[in-house]
Design a protein around this motif. Structure first.
Motif, short mmCIF file in Angstrom:
data_model
loop_
_atom_site.label_atom_id
_atom_site.label_comp_id
_atom_site.label_asym_id
_atom_site.label_seq_id
_atom_site.Cartn_x
_atom_site.Cartn_y
_atom_site.Cartn_z
N LYS A 72 0.70 -1.15 -0.07
CA LYS A 72 0.11 0.13 0.06
C LYS A 72 0.84 1.27 0.07
N LEU A 73 2.03 1.09 0.76
CA LEU A 73 2.85 2.48 0.71
C LEU A 73 3.60 2.48 -0.57
N ASP A 125 1.01 4.30 -2.82
CA ASP A 125 0.85 5.55 -2.69
C ASP A 125 1.90 6.39 -3.05
N TYR A 126 3.07 5.75 -2.74
CA TYR A 126 4.33 6.52 -3.41
C TYR A 126 4.30 6.77 -5.06
N GLN A 165 1.81 9.31 -6.07
CA GLN A 165 2.23 10.48 -6.17
C GLN A 165 3.27 10.93 -7.00
#
Length: 62
Positions: free
Chosen positions: A21-22, A25-26, A29
């Motif tokens: 998930k991280l 997200d990265y 972005q």
């Protein structure tokens, strides 16, 4: 023995999902920034990476 292997894989997947998930997200972005800067090459790279991450997430959820 097969059940033991499946249990271990499930536990590995449970630990991987938050990290995944991280990473998503990265990468989202990064994609947003590339779109804003009109950097088409980075846009395509980010889309490809997101597709890979999506596939991994689907495999882990199955």
């Amino acid at each position: 023995m097969e059940k033991v292997i499946q249990t271990l894989k499930r536990k590995d997947g449970e630990r991987r999902i938050p990290v995944l998930k991280l990473e998503i997200d990265y990468e989202l972005q990064t994609l947003f920034d590339a779109i804003q800067a009109e950097e088409q090459e980075q846009v395509e790279e980010s889309k490809g990476r997101l597709e890979e991450l999506r596939g991994e997430w689907l495999r882990l959820e199955a």
